[in-house]
Design an enzyme around this catalytic site. Structure first.
Site, PDB file in Angstrom:
ATOM      1  N   GLU A 274      32.514  39.011  38.398  1.00  0.00           N
ATOM      2  CA  GLU A 274      32.461  38.695  36.971  1.00  0.00           C
ATOM      3  C   GLU A 274      33.823  38.497  36.329  1.00  0.00           C
ATOM      4  O   GLU A 274      33.970  38.712  35.112  1.00  0.00           O
ATOM      5  CB  GLU A 274      31.739  39.836  36.245  1.00  0.00           C
ATOM      6  CG  GLU A 274      32.484  41.169  36.197  1.00  0.00           C
ATOM      7  CD  GLU A 274      32.176  42.113  37.338  1.00  0.00           C
ATOM      8  OE1 GLU A 274      32.456  43.320  37.203  1.00  0.00           O
ATOM      9  OE2 GLU A 274      31.662  41.639  38.364  1.00  0.00           O
ATOM     10  N   GLU A 308      26.176  38.450  36.399  1.00  0.00           N
ATOM     11  CA  GLU A 308      27.622  38.262  36.218  1.00  0.00           C
ATOM     12  C   GLU A 308      27.962  37.898  34.785  1.00  0.00           C
ATOM     13  O   GLU A 308      28.976  38.340  34.248  1.00  0.00           O
ATOM     14  CB  GLU A 308      28.147  37.213  37.194  1.00  0.00           C
ATOM     15  CG  GLU A 308      27.873  37.515  38.658  1.00  0.00           C
ATOM     16  CD  GLU A 308      28.289  38.908  39.081  1.00  0.00           C
ATOM     17  OE1 GLU A 308      29.321  39.397  38.600  1.00  0.00           O
ATOM     18  OE2 GLU A 308      27.581  39.505  39.907  1.00  0.00           O
TER      19      GLU A 308
END
Length: 884
Positions: A274, A308
């Site tokens: 992420e 994410e």
């Protein structure tokens, strides 16, 4: 005493946490990028904690130091020391500026941590992976999540070789340089920890879309992939937009940069990362098209894209103070992802999927030597704690809290959590305090869930007083000692959602201790002590309780249901999960009937009830497919004292054969033909449900009439419009040893020779061939030109599928499967310690095998433990597995 070696690393303990003595206010990074060598110039503005007198110490691993300066003055060698992956610098003060230049070797980096090359030298691209401790492989830095800095990143590279230059943050200029080179700069206005740093450089194509957030920000969404894969990114783009809109509506969270980049790579240790403004994805979690992607994989892509993106707030804007708090970002974000997926698809089916994964992956982890709390008290290698316990069990704990607070109360609590901790590094205590403060509730008792390993057992007993029309439900809890955690167990708060049914299948109104519940037919009681009783009044008949509805707590429920009572819940429970759960319990009892030669009626009740539901047109096809599937071999093994995986496999096959016989070959053929007439590649719920049931019907038919089922499977493989039907047919052919399997496998291998993700499935379906034949097949597949130990996806597709997804094949009585795994771990550990350590977890639970297999496994593990030079990743796993 001796200094810890690579193989016996020092323990890091939660109780030893100290705030950083040195922070970094701003970071300026300049990269001169190349395949064989890249140079990184770093300029750090340092801030010192005046209460600590610690010298400046920075993390740095595998770095070639070229120059170092402090406050504009080059430092002599006597002013700093670079030993044991730590750079110590003399003379630094608050406000000092440290400048370093280092050289990296991306092409030589097979561990895929830090800066590395994905793909070939000629056509691949450079990228980074910094979670958890990869940034120290890029430059010197206090590489810990509670050091948050503002980053300015400038990338320089040859334009022809690296036409695309990306980093996290907003673009802040680009231009040409002499010698055919170019540059690009990125500025991230939000402070972030070093593990969220990212860059990508290479030949990539993109698709893009304009998006306007709910608060009016214009955002460019861009997904990048290599030219041969970019057309398979459109579904992910749609999923990203759905995720962003859902987070705005469900949590009030808007995106906060001008651009959002997503990049696909085939060389990645995890599923996705992420990084702020520059998500990097394992290609298997991003690329999708009907010809090479199954329905399950489409849903997985959607879920990972959402996961994410949701990290932008639960992980990035609010990060974790230290790695002991890992579940604060991962468990919370898994829960948010699960909620999103339930809203986008079928909520009951999603709940079934999540609990099935929990029982398949996390419950065995909690019962073996690798058991650890959701927040561990200590670790040696943090990469070994990206586990089902931290992720899936962590998500279940958040779900419990959400259930206790209610939808509105949980939203209030999350608003308080984000607002209170925005831009900071938080702890689980901070999370519970925000949720509790927003609702006037003390949630601190739930901290015990985070501190104790092991799966609680919830024993329930019901007593009906016909004269007084009262039903008393008595609940008792016990959590066995697990892993290295042998301390006494505290009672946990366990919310139990329940309903009461008549023997006709009608729900009864609930009145708990004389009080009407919020929902007259369903309520939640919370067990807070070792044992408690709850009395329901005005119960007009002896009820059948439906307990733990929606799986309201991650526990193992023990209730002495009769087979008829489970059959009643399987037929009538309106909670989709509990309907499935009743079927799973009944199937488990039926399995035990076969194993023990007993006859309590469970086998007959299971088969007869499912035969009735098979002809019920009102039931959803996808739910029916799940109801027709008994617990897997891994789940059934948890009920054995001395595990013989091949015997379990044979018993489960027999159980399914009994079901198929009850349904009847003719009924199965008719249902298959009816479903086959609706063949399509549509992703609507009905089409997916029909494909799901068609696969299950074909599997059952193969147990009764293998020749006819093989003919149908061969035709389905040949005519399949998409991967879901094609892979289902191929699996039936391979596992049934059908004559047509060889031709189908050859056709598949040629058809997808240039499609890495589709080819992974070809390896996996053969690696899961049941029984002793699997090992020979795995050895043969290792010689295929497409197999390599350097690619994590390919390793998981073959070796991972064999050792984790094929119990009857891996756990051969002669121990040859254990020997193969041990040999491959040594080779793999030298290339990629993270992948080796994750694969080694297949040895978890070896102590519960029957004696012959147990001794063979012990010998293989002990041989590994005695080898010199193991990475600390693998050494920790092997040490824990062997010694606990």
């Amino acid at each position: 005493m001796h200094a810890p070696s690579e193989q016996t690393p020092a323990l890091i303990r939660l109780g030893d946490y100290r705030a950083p003595a040195w922070r970094v206010e701003t970071v300026e990074l300049d990269f001169d990028l190349g395949i064989d060598a890249s140079e990184v110039f770093a300029r750090l503005l340092l801030r010192r904690d005046p209460t600590q007198a610690t010298p400046l110490r920075l993390d740095g691993a595998s770095l070639q130091l070229l120059s170092i300066a402090l406050d504009g003055q080059s430092l002599p060698a006597t002013a700093y020391r670079y030993v044991g992956n730590v750079l110590e610098v003399d003379g630094a003060r608050d406000g000092s500026v440290l400048e370093t230049r280092v050289r990296l070797r991306p092409a030589a980096n097979t561990a895929l941590e830090g800066l590395y090359l994905s793909g070939s030298r000629e056509a691949g691209f450079l990228l980074t992976q910094c979670e958890a401790e990869g940034f120290r492989h890029i430059t010197f830095f206090p590489d810990r999540p509670d050091v948050q800095s503002r980053y300015t990143v400038t990338l320089r590279a040859d334009r022809t070789r690296f036409p695309v230059l990306l980093a996290g943050g907003n673009p802040d200029g680009d231009g040409e340089l002499e010698g055919g080179r170019h540059w690009a700069r990125f500025v991230d206005p939000h402070p972030k920890p070093s593990y969220l740093f990212a860059l990508v450089a290479g030949r990539l194509e993109n698709i893009e879309r304009d998006y306007v957030t709910a608060d009016g920000r214009a955002v460019q969404l861009k997904i990048w992939a290599e030219a041969d894969a970019i057309d398979r990114c459109h579904y992910a783009m749609d999923a990203l937009e759905r995720s962003m809109r859902w987070d705005e509506q469900a949590y009030g969270r808007n995106y906060d940069l001008d651009v959002f980049h997503v990049v696909a790579t085939h060389d990645f240790n995890m599923g996705a990362m992420e990084n702020k403004g520059l998500n990097i994805f394992n290609a298997k979690c991003l690329l999708a098209d009907p010809d090479s992607t199954t329905d399950d994989e489409y849903r997985h892509v959607e879920a990972v894209v959402a996961h994410e993106y949701f990290h932008n707030w639960s992980g990035n804007r609010v990060t974790c103070r230290d790695w002991f708090q890992l579940s604060l970002k991962e468990g919370l974000t898994v829960f948010r992802e699960q909620s999103f997926s339930a809203d986008m698809n079928s909520a009951p089916l999603k709940r079934i999927e999540d609990v099935a994964l929990l029982r398949r992956a996390q419950f065995p982890e909690d019962a073996g030597p690798l058991a650890h709390p959701v927040r561990p008290a200590q670790y040696s290698e943090i990469n070994n704690f990206y586990t089902a316990t931290v992720y899936e069990k962590g998500a279940e704990l958040v779900r419990m809290l959400a259930g206790a607070l209610g939808k509105d109360g949980f939203r209030r609590g999350m608003d308080r959590y984000f607002d209170r901790n925005d831009g900071s590094a938080a702890t689980l205590e901070d999370f519970l305090a925000a949720l509790g403060d927003a609702n006037g509730i003390d949630l601190s008792p739930y901290l015990a869930w985070y501190a104790q390993a092991g799966t609680p057992h919830l024993k329930a007993h019901g007593h009906y007083d016909a004269a007084g029309h009262e039903f008393t439900l008595t609940l008792a809890q016990h959590t066995p000692a697990a892993g290295v955690d042998h301390e006494s167990r505290l009672p946990l708060p366990i919310p139990v959602k329940l309903a009461l049914f008549t023997h006709n299948g009608d729900m009864l109104p609930l009145r708990l201790d004389g009080q009407t519940s919020g929902n007259e037919s369903e309520c939640i009681v919370v067990l807070t002590q070792a044992r408690q009783s709850f009395v329901f009044s005005n119960v007009v008949t002896s009820p059948v309780p439906s307990l733990l509805r929606g799986f309201s707590a991650p526990v193992i429920l023990e209730y002495d249901y009769t087979p008829d009572e489970l059959a009643l819940l399987l037929r009538h429970d309106v909670d989709g999960f509990n309907r499935w759960e009743a079927g799973q319990q009944l199937a488990t009892r039926a399995y035990e009937n076969l194993r023990d030669g007993s006859a309590d009626g469970a086998l007959q009740a299971w088969c007869a009830t499912l035969a009735q539901l098979f002809h019920d047109s009102a039931i959803d096809d996808a739910l029916l497919a799940d109801l027709l599937t008994p617990p897997g071999e891994i789940e059934l093994a948890e009920r054995e004292m001395a595990i013989d995986p091949q015997h379990i496999h044979a018993l489960r096959q027999n159980l399914q054969l009994r079901l198929a016989e009850e349904l009847g070959a003719e009924a199965l053929r008719e249902r298959y033909q009816l479903l086959a007439t609706h063949t399509s590649i549509g992703l609507d719920a009905l089409s997916q449900a029909q494909r799901r049931l068609k696969r299950r019907v074909l599997e059952l038919l193969a147990l009764l009439d293998s020749a006819h089922a093989s003919t149908l499977a061969a035709a389905q493989y040949r005519d399949a419009p998409g991967m879901t039907d094609r892979l289902a047919a191929l699996t039936v052919l391979v596992r049934g040893h059908a004559a047509q399997a060889t031709m189908a496998l050859s056709d598949y291998r040629a058809r997808y020779a240039d499609n890495a993700l589709a080819l992974d499935k070809w390896f996996a379906v053969q690696a899961q061939l049941p029984g002793d034949a699997a090992l020979e097949r795995v050895l043969l597949l290792e010689r295929d030109t497409a197999f390599t130990l350097k690619n994590p996806n390919r390793v998981q597709a073959l070796l991972g599928a064999f050792v984790r997804g094929n119990p009857s094949g891996f756990h051969r009585a002669d121990g040859a499967g254990y020997g193969l795994l041990a040999e491959r771990l040594v080779t793999l550990d030298a290339l990629n310690p993270q992948v080796a350590a994750r694969l080694a977890t297949a040895f978890n639970g070896w102590q519960r095998l029957e004696p012959q297999r147990r001794e063979a496994a012990r010998a293989a593990i002990a041989g590994l433990a005695g080898r010199e030079g193991l990475s600390r990743n693998l050494a920790e796993i092997i040490g824990n597995v062997l010694n606990h």
